[in-house]
Scaffold this active site. Structure first.
Site, mmCIF file in Angstrom:
data_model
loop_
_atom_site.group_PDB
_atom_site.id
_atom_site.type_symbol
_atom_site.label_atom_id
_atom_site.label_comp_id
_atom_site.label_asym_id
_atom_site.label_seq_id
_atom_site.Cartn_x
_atom_site.Cartn_y
_atom_site.Cartn_z
ATOM 1 C CB CYS A 40 -0.928 -0.002 1.206
ATOM 2 S SG CYS A 40 -2.179 -1.291 1.150
ATOM 3 C CB CYS B 200 10.371 5.841 -7.445
ATOM 4 S SG CYS B 200 11.020 5.005 -6.001
#
Lengths: 129, 387
Positions: free
Chosen positions: B193, B345
């Site tokens: 998540c 990222c």
């Protein structure tokens, strides 16, 4: 790698202009590729899975790699069966899923193509809490 | 599982639990069962929040909480047991305070420690039921094996984006988690998540189902999800059930099980037992945000952003090329392997995978921005948001 094949190549095979035999060859190529990768353990969560090819005649130009009742077996009382419509629905759904991370498991969800010894037809492994 | 001598209810408790007492399947006897029961909740995050709240409210006499994290503001979108006032505090203490505020008639044991092979059996042995609300594969396999070894039911749930899964793994009566997933997926295949996100209400839905299953098991009513896996999708609002079969070759609960004690689960899964999104490619491959900032002043470095396009709306580095990790393998030809490159990222997890891919494809002059663009936002450009 595997993901791209699972999500993209199969629908391309299913164009109406291809001869049925050509389509089937390609589908079988695809399945062999997927099976080999599964066996190599890339899809480690389903290492016990067997891969089988179910195919029937070409109907409306949609080559059908399936699926006169590819059944999730194992004697567990599982009774989910898939027909050609289900296959096409699954393929469409897979095609819509562009996430490469989950692509490998889309092959799997491709339990439409497979017959599990004991594994359920789980959608995909998730881990969040 | 139940205590032979069930505790009675006080006058106040009878009023508090009156809506339970009115249900024939629960009644006074059932409520006394709940008061005499105990449950261990592993993880007080998204799933653990509703589980802890509802089990506390239901009057489970003793509830254990295991977590070693602290409350972060990014938790509050879904971890509703915590609040703004408890940001920075231990999750188990934050949750315990809220539970006791909801129901002071119960006991709450707070274990502010990681759940590991060293302490798990000791912690879990005195509870009637275990609830797996963890966020990583090592702890999920550990939770399963502990439940099998102790002969206790393990109420399992997991979530991701819009999907949820629930089952009751109880090896005495049905399959365990390993029967379904004998081996963990390859590291990095299944995003957490923290990497992929989760709809805030999803753990509420799934955690509430998890709590429901726990209450059913403890009360001995209904048909718990033993041998069944519930698959939920919030977008379709679909609930699908899949029957599961006990695996006769299961290495933990099968008749010929060869795993008889807890193992090193991080080694088994090849990943750490947390889902903190803080990737590092290791010494020699990482570059810090400050170092990158310094080098960019003197050298030309190609910046490769492997996040999803929608994340660029949150924060971006000028001049960076965006190729999402999922498409990188197919777009390697767009990159020059002779060029010096820094991959980044959000926080370093995906860029670490991208770096592995690039190196395996022959790129040698690549580095990973440790901590991702969030580290850049923290250390270099504080005008950028951290997410």
């Amino acid at each position: 790698m595997l993901q791209a094949v699972s999500c993209n190549s199969l629908p391309k095979m299913q164009t109406s202009h291809r001869a049925q035999s050509q389509s089937i060859d390609k589908i079988e190529d695809f399945l062999s590729f997927a099976e080999a990768n599964i066996k190599r353990g890339i899809l480690a969560t389903v290492e016990k899975m067997e891969t089988r090819v179910y195919r029937s005649g070409n109907t409306d130009g949609q080559a059908e790699a399936a699926v006169a009742g590819a059944k999730i077996a194992g004697g567990s009382g599982l009774s989910q069966t898939y027909d050609g419509q289900e296959l096409n629905r699954q393929v469409r759904k897979d095609r819509e899923e562009k996430q490469i991370n989950l692509g490998a498991l889309s092959v799997l969800r491709g339990s439409i193509f497979t017959r599990s010894q004991r594994h359920a037809d789980f959608e995909k492994t998730i881990v969040g809490g | 599982m139940m205590q032979p001598m069930l505790p009675g209810l006080t006058r106040d408790e009878i009023l508090r639990y009156s809506r339970h007492l009115l249900i024939p399947e629960v009644g006074l006897a059932g409520q006394r069962k709940l008061k005499g029961s105990s449950a261990l909740i592993i993880g007080t995050g998204g799933l653990g929040s509703p589980v802890a709240l509802y089990l506390a409210a239901a009057g489970i006499g003793r509830i254990g909480l295991v977590d070693y994290d602290v409350v972060d503001s990014s938790n509050l979108q879904r971890q509703v047991i915590h609040g703004t006032s408890t940001v920075g505090k231990l999750k188990v203490e934050s949750a315990k305070a809220r539970m006791l505020d909801l129901n002071p008639n119960i006991e709450v044991d707070a274990y502010n420690e990681p759940y590991t092979s060293e302490n798990a059996l000791r912690i879990a042995k005195d509870y009637d039921i275990l609830l797996d609300g963890t966020d990583n594969f090592p702890t999920r396999y550990l939770s399963n094996d502990v439940a099998v070894f102790l002969g206790k039911p393990n109420v399992y749930a997991s979530i991701y984006r819009f999907d949820g899964q629930v089952s009751v793994f109880y090896a005495k009566q049905g399959p365990c988690y390993r029967c379904l997933f004998p081996e963990p997926p390859p590291p990095g295949l299944v995003p957490s998540c923290a990497e992929g996100g989760v709809l805030g209400v999803l753990p509420g839905t799934i955690g509430t189902l998890q709590a429901t299953e726990a209450l059913k098991v403890l009360l001995g009513i209904g048909e718990p999800l033993i041998g069944k896996l519930l698959l939920y999708n919030a977008l379709d609002m679909s609930f699908d059930f899949v029957k599961l079969k006990k695996n006769p070759n299961c290495r933990v609960c099968g008749p010929h099980a060869d795993i008889k004690e807890l193992i090193d689960y991080e080694e088994f899964c090849g990943v750490p037992s947390h889902d903190h999104d803080e990737g590092s490619a290791g010494a020699g491959w990482d570059i810090s945000a400050l170092e990158l900032s310094s080098r960019l002043k003197h050298n030309h470095l190609k910046l490769l952003d492997v996040r999803e396009p929608h994340e660029l709306q949150i924060s971006a580095l000028p001049g960076a090329v965006n190729i999402p990790l999922g498409t990188l393998a197919a777009r390697l030809s767009e990159l020059d392997s002779a060029e010096e490159m820094v991959v980044f990222c959000k926080a370093g997890t995906r860029s670490t995978r991208a770096l592995e891919l690039l190196v395996s494809a022959g790129f040698k002059k690549v580095k990973n921005l440790k901590g991702g663009i969030n580290a850049w936002a923290k250390d270099v450009d504080t005008s950028l948001p951290i997410y």
